[in-house]
Motif scaffolding. Structure first.
Motif, mmCIF file in Angstrom:
data_model
loop_
_atom_site.group_PDB
_atom_site.id
_atom_site.type_symbol
_atom_site.label_atom_id
_atom_site.label_comp_id
_atom_site.label_asym_id
_atom_site.label_seq_id
_atom_site.Cartn_x
_atom_site.Cartn_y
_atom_site.Cartn_z
ATOM 1 N N ASP A 17 0.831 -1.192 0.000
ATOM 2 C CA ASP A 17 0.000 0.000 0.000
ATOM 3 C C ASP A 17 0.870 1.247 0.000
ATOM 4 O O ASP A 17 2.082 1.162 -0.170
ATOM 5 N N VAL A 18 0.240 2.384 0.173
ATOM 6 C CA VAL A 18 0.923 3.665 0.074
ATOM 7 C C VAL A 18 2.129 3.772 1.013
ATOM 8 O O VAL A 18 3.088 4.465 0.708
ATOM 9 N N ARG A 19 2.107 3.060 2.115
ATOM 10 C CA ARG A 19 3.203 3.144 3.095
ATOM 11 C C ARG A 19 4.518 2.590 2.568
ATOM 12 O O ARG A 19 5.581 2.952 3.058
ATOM 13 N N THR A 21 5.213 2.074 -1.031
ATOM 14 C CA THR A 21 5.376 2.189 -2.483
ATOM 15 C C THR A 21 6.779 2.668 -2.875
ATOM 16 O O THR A 21 7.315 2.218 -3.880
ATOM 17 N N ARG A 25 9.014 0.759 -5.455
ATOM 18 C CA ARG A 25 9.383 1.513 -6.658
ATOM 19 C C ARG A 25 10.900 1.522 -6.829
ATOM 20 O O ARG A 25 11.414 1.270 -7.915
ATOM 21 N N ASP A 50 -3.350 -1.540 -2.725
ATOM 22 C CA ASP A 50 -4.209 -0.371 -2.919
ATOM 23 C C ASP A 50 -3.916 0.285 -4.260
ATOM 24 O O ASP A 50 -3.026 -0.129 -5.002
ATOM 25 N N LEU A 51 -4.692 1.312 -4.583
ATOM 26 C CA LEU A 51 -4.586 1.955 -5.883
ATOM 27 C C LEU A 51 -3.218 2.594 -6.110
ATOM 28 O O LEU A 51 -2.666 2.521 -7.200
ATOM 29 N N THR A 52 -2.655 3.201 -5.087
ATOM 30 C CA THR A 52 -1.341 3.823 -5.219
ATOM 31 C C THR A 52 -0.292 2.783 -5.604
ATOM 32 O O THR A 52 0.540 3.021 -6.482
ATOM 33 N N ALA A 53 -0.340 1.628 -4.991
ATOM 34 C CA ALA A 53 0.600 0.556 -5.298
ATOM 35 C C ALA A 53 0.401 0.054 -6.725
ATOM 36 O O ALA A 53 1.369 -0.203 -7.446
ATOM 37 N N ARG A 55 -0.681 1.772 -9.203
ATOM 38 C CA ARG A 55 -0.155 2.813 -10.099
ATOM 39 C C ARG A 55 1.359 2.721 -10.218
ATOM 40 O O ARG A 55 1.924 2.975 -11.273
ATOM 41 N N VAL A 56 2.033 2.352 -9.134
ATOM 42 C CA VAL A 56 3.489 2.140 -9.182
ATOM 43 C C VAL A 56 3.815 1.019 -10.172
ATOM 44 O O VAL A 56 4.718 1.143 -10.991
ATOM 45 N N SER A 87 -9.841 -0.732 -10.998
ATOM 46 C CA SER A 87 -9.072 0.461 -11.366
ATOM 47 C C SER A 87 -8.832 0.572 -12.873
ATOM 48 O O SER A 87 -8.331 1.581 -13.344
#
Length: 99
Positions: A17-19, A21, A25, A50-53, A55-56, A87
């Motif tokens: 998740d965002v924590r 990424t 990355r 999650d969505l942020t992950a 997107r990475v 997504s």
């Protein structure tokens, strides 16, 4: 999130998740920039994403393609696949086909 290398495979374990990424990355881009072969990202140990992950992973897929390489996702479980479909990033990433 644990990240290990197994040859040209990057194995992720834990919630992605965002924590974490930036950590993922960095590992992906170090591989893309430092090697001349394709990369497989093994998500079999990732129960939640999650969505942020996502997107990475999508951005890394495009970056690899620009360099003439492929990034393939392996072992995407039901929750990961569901998020890819919701997504619409399923159109961007490549999932390994199961025989």
């Amino acid at each position: 999130m644990d990240i290990t290398h197994d040859g040209s495979t990057l194995v992720l374990t834990g919630e992605f998740d965002v924590r974490n990424t930036m950590k993922v990355r960095t590992a992906i881009y170090e591989h893309i920039n430092g090697c001349d072969h394709d990369l497989v990202v093994d998500l079999s140990g990732v129960p939640v994403i999650d969505l942020t992950a996502l997107r990475v992973l999508a951005a890394a897929t495009r970056n690899a393609e620009q360099r003439g390489r492929h990034l393939t996702l392996r072992g995407a479980g039901p929750a990961v696949r569901r998020m890819l479909h919701i997504s619409h990033l399923i159109r961007v990433v490549e999932l390994e086909r199961i025989a």
